[in-house]
Motif scaffolding. Sequence first.
Motif, mmCIF file in Angstrom:
data_model
loop_
_atom_site.group_PDB
_atom_site.id
_atom_site.type_symbol
_atom_site.label_atom_id
_atom_site.label_comp_id
_atom_site.label_asym_id
_atom_site.label_seq_id
_atom_site.Cartn_x
_atom_site.Cartn_y
_atom_site.Cartn_z
ATOM 1 N N GLY A 5 6.474 -10.490 2.738
ATOM 2 C CA GLY A 5 6.938 -9.867 4.047
ATOM 3 C C GLY A 5 7.761 -11.141 4.987
ATOM 4 N N SER A 6 8.566 -10.583 5.976
ATOM 5 C CA SER A 6 9.181 -11.628 6.792
ATOM 6 C C SER A 6 8.256 -12.352 7.449
ATOM 7 N N ALA A 7 8.331 -13.679 7.610
ATOM 8 C CA ALA A 7 7.646 -14.717 8.450
ATOM 9 C C ALA A 7 8.040 -14.333 10.007
ATOM 10 N N VAL A 8 6.762 -14.101 10.773
ATOM 11 C CA VAL A 8 7.121 -13.751 12.210
ATOM 12 C C VAL A 8 6.018 -14.651 12.960
ATOM 13 N N PRO A 42 9.412 -3.080 8.809
ATOM 14 C CA PRO A 42 9.619 -4.382 7.537
ATOM 15 C C PRO A 42 8.205 -4.888 7.696
ATOM 16 N N ALA A 43 7.842 -5.214 6.494
ATOM 17 C CA ALA A 43 6.411 -6.033 6.063
ATOM 18 C C ALA A 43 6.589 -7.224 6.876
ATOM 19 N N VAL A 44 5.732 -7.732 7.553
ATOM 20 C CA VAL A 44 5.561 -9.023 8.252
ATOM 21 C C VAL A 44 4.461 -9.735 7.884
ATOM 22 N N ASN A 45 4.531 -11.014 7.961
ATOM 23 C CA ASN A 45 3.614 -11.895 7.646
ATOM 24 C C ASN A 45 3.461 -13.033 8.879
ATOM 25 N N THR A 46 2.284 -12.447 9.654
ATOM 26 C CA THR A 46 2.389 -13.228 10.967
ATOM 27 C C THR A 46 1.666 -14.689 11.065
ATOM 28 N N PHE A 47 1.877 -15.453 11.909
ATOM 29 C CA PHE A 47 1.810 -16.971 12.197
ATOM 30 C C PHE A 47 1.625 -17.244 13.619
#
Length: 330
Positions: free
Chosen positions: A324-327, A300-305
């Motif tokens: 995307g999902s926040a990770v 899945p598309a993710v948005n990393t922090f």
Amino acid sequence: MRAAVFHSSPAASGAWLSIEDVPRPELQPGEVLLRVIACGVCRTDLHIVERDLPPLHSRIIPGHQIVGEVIEGATAALPAGTRVGVSWVGGVDGNCWFCRHGMENLCDHLVFTGYSVNGGYAEFAAVRADFANPLPAGLDPITAAPLLCAGVIGFRSLRVAGVERGERVGLYGFGSSASLAVRVLHSWNCEVYVVTRGESHRKAAESLGAAWVGDEDAKPPVELDRAITFAPSGKVVVSALSALRKGGVVAINAIHLDRMPTFDYDRLLWGERQLRSVANMTRQDARDFLALARDLNFRPAVNTFPLEDANRALEAVKDETASGSAVIVL
Ligand SMILES: [Zn+2]
Ligand SMILES: [Zn+2]
């Protein structure tokens, strides 16, 4: 260790968590210590920090989509270095009526990762070994994080709705859970109908090959066999009910709903239509879904922090800004 901590004393919106140095967790019998690699950010975390779910402790480390590596307390089943995934259900009592009847997701004494016990917004996490699911080889640790709640719960919703191969299935609301469910449904040759507000969500649904996509007031052009609602809104549940064929099922995938509006029983529920809620998950759901995710090559598309930006990650979930999902990546 560094950790993002939620304090039950009220804080301003957007400043829910404080980044602190806290002691590394001490292992209790039956637990393993994980070095956290990544932790997904879920809407439930937002319900926790915004107190839609009442605080259970004065301070807690949230995070229940943990991917980590076993570094202490290794067992034969989980040797040191094993990569595991930990979900919302972090433990059960194993002996209540529900546990004894194959419904551990409804256990009377559930342990909730990142809510009743500390979770994965931290460098290390102590988790019950029997609730640490080995990640199938081939799953990337960062993109696997959102699979652990959004993915598993979405998968369980399809089971609760009783989806069979080739059926017409409605998805109401289109966040990360729904987008993962689409992939599963397509692998079962189902037609997917998506109802969602927000242009970006409709575009995402179209790009994933939904048979039809409409806005929140639209009604699918066909009667649905099953529907799953993902929005925390009772109005959406009623709208899903109104699209069902006789004998169809609506599964409500929301831990919290604003309210259930009154609705017309004769027209909407009569005819053996069913309304079911989806609560938590079993270990079997997690393991079956992770195996399927590996087979279907889910990334899945993710948005990393970084951990320091945990509040920004929560904000991204709140505002539904990211595609995307926040990770949180450690
Ligand atoms: Zn979750
Ligand atoms: Zn139990």
